[in-house]
Write a protein that holds these residues in place. Structure first.
Motif, PDB file in Angstrom:
ATOM      1  N   GLU A 180     -44.700  50.313 -47.032  1.00  9.72           N
ATOM      2  CA  GLU A 180     -45.058  51.721 -46.954  1.00  9.72           C
ATOM      3  C   GLU A 180     -46.555  51.906 -46.725  1.00  9.72           C
ATOM      4  O   GLU A 180     -46.977  52.845 -46.040  1.00  9.72           O
ATOM      5  CB  GLU A 180     -44.615  52.435 -48.234  1.00  9.72           C
ATOM      6  CG  GLU A 180     -43.109  52.566 -48.368  1.00  9.72           C
ATOM      7  CD  GLU A 180     -42.682  53.205 -49.676  1.00  9.72           C
ATOM      8  OE1 GLU A 180     -41.588  53.796 -49.719  1.00  9.72           O
ATOM      9  OE2 GLU A 180     -43.461  53.113 -50.659  1.00  9.72           O
ATOM     10  N   ASP A 181     -47.365  51.012 -47.277  1.00  5.30           N
ATOM     11  CA  ASP A 181     -48.812  51.089 -47.065  1.00  5.30           C
ATOM     12  C   ASP A 181     -49.168  50.851 -45.600  1.00  5.30           C
ATOM     13  O   ASP A 181     -50.083  51.489 -45.068  1.00  5.30           O
ATOM     14  CB  ASP A 181     -49.532  50.067 -47.947  1.00  5.30           C
ATOM     15  CG  ASP A 181     -49.457  50.418 -49.431  1.00  5.30           C
ATOM     16  OD1 ASP A 181     -49.287  51.618 -49.737  1.00  5.30           O
ATOM     17  OD2 ASP A 181     -49.558  49.503 -50.262  1.00  5.30           O
ATOM     18  N   ARG A 211     -48.472  54.111 -43.872  1.00  3.51           N
ATOM     19  CA  ARG A 211     -49.484  55.128 -44.179  1.00  3.51           C
ATOM     20  C   ARG A 211     -50.795  54.846 -43.446  1.00  3.51           C
ATOM     21  O   ARG A 211     -51.519  55.772 -43.070  1.00  3.51           O
ATOM     22  CB  ARG A 211     -49.728  55.184 -45.680  1.00  3.51           C
ATOM     23  CG  ARG A 211     -48.521  55.657 -46.485  1.00  3.51           C
ATOM     24  CD  ARG A 211     -48.889  55.862 -47.942  1.00  3.51           C
ATOM     25  NE  ARG A 211     -47.697  56.085 -48.765  1.00  3.51           N
ATOM     26  CZ  ARG A 211     -47.125  55.147 -49.488  1.00  3.51           C
ATOM     27  NH1 ARG A 211     -47.620  53.917 -49.493  1.00  3.51           N
ATOM     28  NH2 ARG A 211     -46.047  55.416 -50.215  1.00  3.51           N
TER      29      ARG A 211
END
Length: 339
Positions: free
Chosen positions: A203-204, A207
Motif C-alpha cells: 500500500e505504501d 501511495r
C-alpha cells in the motif's frame, strides 16, 4: 551469499517454431518471432512455468553463443548462431563472458542496460506486472523482493512507475471439480496474516505513486471478503485460474461487483519456479547453463551452494492506441548460499 538475477529478454510463445535470436534496432538480443500476436500464449494451452523456463533457456543459450562469437571475432558485434544447435557442456564459453557480476549480484545473462527502454512516451503504455512470491523464500522479505523486482522492470523499460501490480501469494490456488468446490477449498488456503502484512507494505508503494493499482491472484469469495475487512487500499483486480472448474463462482462475481473489483482469468502456474527446476536451468546438464556446479565432487568450475528461489516477476508493456504488446518478459531472483 550471492544474489542471482535471471532474465528472459522477450518471453516467447513455447508453441511457436524454434527460432534464431535476432537483434532489435539497438543491437539487443530479442527472442521473438516477427509477428506481435505470436509472443502471446494461447489461452488454456501453456502455463507460465513452461513459458518461463523455455524463455530462460533460450536466452541463456543465445547469450552464450553471441558473446562467445563476439569475443572470437575480436569486436563488439559478433555473429549469431541458430539456437537449435545444441551446445554441449564442454563447448560452453566461460561463465564470466556471458554473465555479469555487480557487487554480490550475478546477472544471468548479462544485460546491456544502455539499450533498454520503450520506443514511445510513457503515457502511451499500460504496464502490468505480476509478482510471484515463492514458497522457498521468507515472507518478511517480500517488500525487499518487490522493490528488487520493480526496480528491474522499471530499469528495463526506462519508466518511473507501473500501472498495475498483481501479487501472487504461495500456497493459494483456485482448483476443484466445480466452481463451488474451488471457492470453498480456496477459503482454507494460504497464510492470511502474512498476506495482510505484505499487502500493507505494498500500500505504501501505491501511495508513493510507484504503482497505480494493486491486484491479487487466486482469492475466492470467502478469502477475499476476509482480506477486504483487514486492509486499507482495495485491490483493483482479482485474477483467478478457472482452468478446471470453467466458471467464476457466483458468490465471487457478486462480491467483486459490489466492491468494484475487476475479475480477470489467467493460465499461470502457481508453483512457477521450483528449486529443482532452477538448479537444472543453471546446472551442468545438457540443457543447463553451466553456472552452478554439479552436486558431486567433479571439477566443473561452477558455483556451489544452496540455491533458494525467491520471486519471479512477469511484465508486459501494452501500447494502448495500437493494441499491441511491445515488451514482455520475466525476471527471477534467487539466493545462492555458498557452502
Amino acid at each position: 551469499m550471492t544474489r542471482i538475477i535471471l532474465s528472459t529478454g522477450y518471453a516467447v510463445d513455447p508453441s511457436a517454431p524454434a527460432l534464431s535470436p535476432i537483434r532489435d534496432a539497438n543491437g539487443r538480443i530479442r527472442n521473438i518471432v516477427s509477428g506481435g500476436p505470436s509472443i502471446i500464449r494461447k489461452p488454456g494451452t501453456f502455463r507460465s512455468n513452461l513459458e518461463l523456463t523455455n524463455s530462460l533457456r533460450r536466452n541463456f543459450l543465445a547469450a552464450q553463443q553471441d558473446y562467445a562469437a563476439a569475443l572470437q571475432n575480436g569486436n563488439g558485434n559478433g555473429h549469431l548462431v541458430n539456437i537449435e544447435d545444441e551446445i554441449k557442456p564442454n563447448d560452453r564459453p566461460a561463465t564470466d563472458i556471458w554473465t555479469a557480476q555487480e557487487g554480490s549480484t550475478l546477472y544471468v545473462p548479462r544485460i546491456d542496460w544502455s539499450v533498454a527502454g520503450l520506443q514511445e512516451e510513457r503515457p502511451q503504455y499500460e504496464i502490468t506486472v505480476k509478482l510471484f512470491y515463492l514458497p522457498t523464500a521468507p515472507a518478511d522479505a517480500r517488500l525487499k523482493y518487490t522493490k528488487q523486482a520493480l526496480d528491474l522492470v522499471k530499469r528495463e523499460l526506462r519508466v518511473g512507475d507501473i500501472d498495475l501490480l498483481i501479487v501472487s501469494f504461495p500456497g493459494i490456488s483456485f482448483e476443484g471439480d466445480c466452481e463451488w468446490e474451488a471457492d470453498k477449498i480456496n477459503a482454507t488456503m494460504g497464510n492470511e496474516e502474512e498476506e495482510v502484512a505484505t499487502w500493507s507494505a505494498l500500500e505504501d508503494l501505491h501511495r508513493d505513486g510507484q504503482v497505480g493499482r494493486l491486484g491479487i491472484a487466486e482469492f475466492g469469495s470467502v478469502k477475499l471478503r476476509r482480506f477486504l475487512d483487514k486492509i486499507k487500499v482495495r485491490p483493483a483486480v482479482d485474477q483467478i485460474n478457472v482452468k478446471n472448474c470453467c466458471n467464476v463462482p457466483p458468490p465471487l462475481s457478486k462480491l467483486a461487483r459490489d466492491e468494484g473489483i475487476e475479475l480477470l482469468t489467467h493460465n499461470d502456474c502457481t508453483d512457477i519456479l521450483p528449486s529443482g527446476t532452477l538448479r537444472e536451468l543453471l546446472g551442468q546438464g545438457a540443457q543447463g547453463a553451466g553456472v552452478l556446479a554439479d552436486g558431486g565432487s567433479g571439477g566443473d568450475g561452477g558455483l556451489r551452494g544452496d540455491l533458494i528461489p525467491e520471486w519471479v516477476v512477469k511484465y508486459t508493456a501494452f501500447v494502448k492506441d495500437r493494441g499491441v504488446i511491445e515488451d514482455k518478459g520475466y525476471f527471477a531472483g534467487a539466493e545462492l548460499v555458498e557452502a
